[in-house]
Scaffold this motif. Structure first.
Motif, PDB file in Angstrom:
ATOM      1  N   ILE A  82       0.835  -1.196   0.000  1.00 54.41           N
ATOM      2  CA  ILE A  82       0.000   0.000   0.000  1.00 54.41           C
ATOM      3  C   ILE A  82       0.873   1.250   0.000  1.00 54.41           C
ATOM      4  CG2 ILE A  82      -1.635   1.331   1.416  1.00 54.41           C
ATOM      5  CD1 ILE A  82      -2.766  -1.130  -0.250  1.00 54.41           C
ATOM      6  N   SER A  83       1.917   1.251   0.815  1.00 52.79           N
ATOM      7  CA  SER A  83       2.824   2.398   0.850  1.00 52.79           C
ATOM      8  C   SER A  83       3.465   2.629  -0.508  1.00 52.79           C
ATOM      9  CB  SER A  83       3.897   2.194   1.916  1.00 52.79           C
ATOM     10  OG  SER A  83       3.325   2.122   3.185  1.00 52.79           O
ATOM     11  N   ALA A  84       3.924   1.553  -1.139  1.00 52.45           N
ATOM     12  CA  ALA A  84       4.538   1.674  -2.464  1.00 52.45           C
ATOM     13  C   ALA A  84       3.542   2.230  -3.474  1.00 52.45           C
ATOM     14  CB  ALA A  84       5.060   0.320  -2.935  1.00 52.45           C
ATOM     15  N   ARG A  85       2.316   1.769  -3.407  1.00 53.33           N
ATOM     16  CA  ARG A  85       1.293   2.246  -4.348  1.00 53.33           C
ATOM     17  C   ARG A  85       1.012   3.734  -4.121  1.00 53.33           C
ATOM     18  NH1 ARG A  85      -2.892  -1.463  -3.764  1.00 53.33           N
ATOM     19  NH2 ARG A  85      -1.565  -2.811  -4.980  1.00 53.33           N
ATOM     20  N   ILE A  86       0.931   4.150  -2.878  1.00 48.43           N
ATOM     21  CA  ILE A  86       0.679   5.568  -2.593  1.00 48.43           C
ATOM     22  C   ILE A  86       1.868   6.415  -3.042  1.00 48.43           C
ATOM     23  CG2 ILE A  86       0.326   7.277  -0.756  1.00 48.43           C
ATOM     24  CD1 ILE A  86      -1.371   5.124   0.693  1.00 48.43           C
ATOM     25  N   ILE A  87       3.079   5.931  -2.819  1.00 54.29           N
ATOM     26  CA  ILE A  87       4.270   6.643  -3.289  1.00 54.29           C
ATOM     27  C   ILE A  87       4.229   6.781  -4.806  1.00 54.29           C
ATOM     28  CG2 ILE A  87       6.779   6.423  -3.613  1.00 54.29           C
ATOM     29  CD1 ILE A  87       6.872   5.283  -0.733  1.00 54.29           C
ATOM     30  N   ASP A  88       3.936   5.691  -5.504  1.00 52.89           N
ATOM     31  CA  ASP A  88       3.878   5.721  -6.969  1.00 52.89           C
ATOM     32  C   ASP A  88       2.758   6.630  -7.474  1.00 52.89           C
ATOM     33  OD1 ASP A  88       6.051   4.025  -7.246  1.00 52.89           O
ATOM     34  OD2 ASP A  88       4.831   2.239  -7.601  1.00 52.89           O
ATOM     35  N   ASP A  89       1.584   6.562  -6.826  1.00 50.49           N
ATOM     36  CA  ASP A  89       0.427   7.334  -7.290  1.00 50.49           C
ATOM     37  C   ASP A  89       0.531   8.820  -6.994  1.00 50.49           C
ATOM     38  OD1 ASP A  89      -0.654   4.942  -8.147  1.00 50.49           O
ATOM     39  OD2 ASP A  89      -2.171   4.812  -6.554  1.00 50.49           O
ATOM     40  N   THR A  90       1.166   9.177  -5.879  1.00 47.09           N
ATOM     41  CA  THR A  90       1.167  10.579  -5.452  1.00 47.09           C
ATOM     42  C   THR A  90       2.509  11.269  -5.583  1.00 47.09           C
ATOM     43  OG1 THR A  90       1.713  10.082  -3.151  1.00 47.09           O
ATOM     44  CG2 THR A  90      -0.644  10.079  -3.751  1.00 47.09           C
ATOM     45  N   GLY A  91       3.580  10.499  -5.722  1.00 49.28           N
ATOM     46  CA  GLY A  91       4.911  11.093  -5.746  1.00 49.28           C
ATOM     47  C   GLY A  91       5.411  11.462  -4.351  1.00 49.28           C
ATOM     48  N   ALA A  92       4.694  11.033  -3.332  1.00 46.96           N
ATOM     49  CA  ALA A  92       5.093  11.324  -1.949  1.00 46.96           C
ATOM     50  C   ALA A  92       6.386  10.592  -1.628  1.00 46.96           C
ATOM     51  CB  ALA A  92       3.994  10.881  -0.983  1.00 46.96           C
ATOM     52  N   GLY A  93       7.111  11.123  -0.667  1.00 50.04           N
ATOM     53  CA  GLY A  93       8.332  10.487  -0.190  1.00 50.04           C
ATOM     54  C   GLY A  93       8.099   9.845   1.165  1.00 50.04           C
ATOM     55  N   ARG A  94       9.173   9.300   1.703  1.00 48.99           N
ATOM     56  CA  ARG A  94       9.089   8.614   3.000  1.00 48.99           C
ATOM     57  C   ARG A  94       8.542   9.512   4.108  1.00 48.99           C
ATOM     58  NH1 ARG A  94      12.824   7.169   7.459  1.00 48.99           N
ATOM     59  NH2 ARG A  94      11.970   5.263   8.331  1.00 48.99           N
ATOM     60  N   PRO A  95       8.988  10.768   4.228  1.00 52.97           N
ATOM     61  CA  PRO A  95       8.445  11.610   5.301  1.00 52.97           C
ATOM     62  C   PRO A  95       6.931  11.823   5.191  1.00 52.97           C
ATOM     63  CG  PRO A  95      10.440  12.598   4.401  1.00 52.97           C
ATOM     64  CD  PRO A  95      10.067  11.448   3.501  1.00 52.97           C
ATOM     65  N   GLN A  96       6.456  11.984   3.970  1.00 47.41           N
ATOM     66  CA  GLN A  96       5.021  12.188   3.785  1.00 47.41           C
ATOM     67  C   GLN A  96       4.233  10.916   4.106  1.00 47.41           C
ATOM     68  OE1 GLN A  96       7.294  13.177   1.354  1.00 47.41           O
ATOM     69  NE2 GLN A  96       7.220  15.345   1.890  1.00 47.41           N
ATOM     70  N   ILE A  97       4.738   9.766   3.659  1.00 50.71           N
ATOM     71  CA  ILE A  97       4.057   8.500   3.958  1.00 50.71           C
ATOM     72  C   ILE A  97       4.092   8.241   5.461  1.00 50.71           C
ATOM     73  CG2 ILE A  97       4.114   5.997   3.610  1.00 50.71           C
ATOM     74  CD1 ILE A  97       3.081   7.588   1.194  1.00 50.71           C
ATOM     75  N   SER A  98       5.219   8.527   6.097  1.00 52.75           N
ATOM     76  CA  SER A  98       5.315   8.357   7.549  1.00 52.75           C
ATOM     77  C   SER A  98       4.294   9.234   8.265  1.00 52.75           C
ATOM     78  CB  SER A  98       6.719   8.694   8.050  1.00 52.75           C
ATOM     79  OG  SER A  98       7.638   7.732   7.598  1.00 52.75           O
ATOM     80  N   ALA A  99       4.148  10.468   7.813  1.00 50.19           N
ATOM     81  CA  ALA A  99       3.181  11.378   8.435  1.00 50.19           C
ATOM     82  C   ALA A  99       1.751  10.889   8.217  1.00 50.19           C
ATOM     83  CB  ALA A  99       3.351  12.790   7.880  1.00 50.19           C
ATOM     84  N   LEU A 100       1.454  10.431   7.021  1.00 50.11           N
ATOM     85  CA  LEU A 100       0.114   9.909   6.748  1.00 50.11           C
ATOM     86  C   LEU A 100      -0.178   8.681   7.608  1.00 50.11           C
ATOM     87  CD1 LEU A 100       0.088  10.268   2.864  1.00 50.11           C
ATOM     88  CD2 LEU A 100      -1.408  11.491   4.468  1.00 50.11           C
ATOM     89  N   PHE A 101       0.801   7.784   7.707  1.00 46.86           N
ATOM     90  CA  PHE A 101       0.610   6.584   8.515  1.00 46.86           C
ATOM     91  C   PHE A 101       0.468   6.939   9.990  1.00 46.86           C
ATOM     92  CE2 PHE A 101       2.134   3.009  11.036  1.00 46.86           C
ATOM     93  CZ  PHE A 101       1.229   2.052  10.631  1.00 46.86           C
ATOM     94  N   ALA A 102       1.283   7.867  10.468  1.00 47.92           N
ATOM     95  CA  ALA A 102       1.200   8.283  11.866  1.00 47.92           C
ATOM     96  C   ALA A 102      -0.175   8.869  12.169  1.00 47.92           C
ATOM     97  CB  ALA A 102       2.300   9.284  12.197  1.00 47.92           C
ATOM     98  N   GLY A 103      -0.720   9.617  11.234  1.00 44.51           N
ATOM     99  CA  GLY A 103      -2.065  10.166  11.411  1.00 44.51           C
ATOM    100  C   GLY A 103      -3.117   9.070  11.460  1.00 44.51           C
ATOM    101  N   ALA A 104      -2.987   8.080  10.588  1.00 42.91           N
ATOM    102  CA  ALA A 104      -3.939   6.957  10.590  1.00 42.91           C
ATOM    103  C   ALA A 104      -3.815   6.156  11.884  1.00 42.91           C
ATOM    104  CB  ALA A 104      -3.694   6.060   9.371  1.00 42.91           C
TER     105      ALA A 104
END
Length: 148
Positions: A82-104
């Motif tokens: 899921i993280s890989a798909r979100i990175i590919d779909d949005t262009g987000a990096g590790r800090p952004q994915i970490s922040a999104l996951f931390a919020g969830a």
């Protein structure tokens, strides 16, 4: 999936603070430019947080652990995909994915905050997520490896 995406996801999946053996903590400050997620991406990220909290409860070994399923490597594999798909779909990096996951994860923790026993709450949250898990990482099917 690009090599950069694979490396970012593997580093993120290995981060001990995401499902570590410590008590839930407040999420870190949100980095700039966190992408807005589509509803299906939000649901998938929420399920990753549910799986992480279940893994945490099981690792803690409390009374609730026996009532929670062992998602094992399937839960981690789900998070990686899921993280890989979100990175590919949005262009987000590790800090952004970490922040999104931390919020969830913080959302899941808020739900658990007043629960005497987290197991029924987590099992209820798990019910709709099992379908997503089975679709993404079917039982009995080998998981992906960094090389493949």
């Amino acid at each position: 999936m690009t090599p950069r995406t694979i490396l970012a996801v593997l580093a993120l999946a290995a981060a001990p603070t995401l499902v570590g053996a410590q008590a839930p903590v407040a999420p870190p400050a949100t980095p700039a430019a966190v992408p807005a997620l589509k509803p299906d991406q939000q649901a998938a990220l929420h399920c990753s947080a549910v799986f992480a909290r279940i893994a945490h409860e099981r690792a803690a070994g409390g009374a609730a652990a026996a009532a929670l399923p062992d998602l094992g490597t399937r839960g981690r594999e789900y998070f990686v995909r899921i993280s890989a798909r979100i990175i590919d779909d949005t262009g987000a990096g590790r800090p952004q994915i970490s922040a999104l996951f931390a919020g969830a994860l913080a959302d899941v923790d808020r739900t658990l905050m007043n629960a005497r026993d987290p197991a029924p709450v987590l099992n209820a949250a798990l019910a709709p997520c099992r379908t997503l898990l089975d679709l993404e990482v079917p039982q009995g099917r080998p998981e992906t490896s960094p090389a493949g």
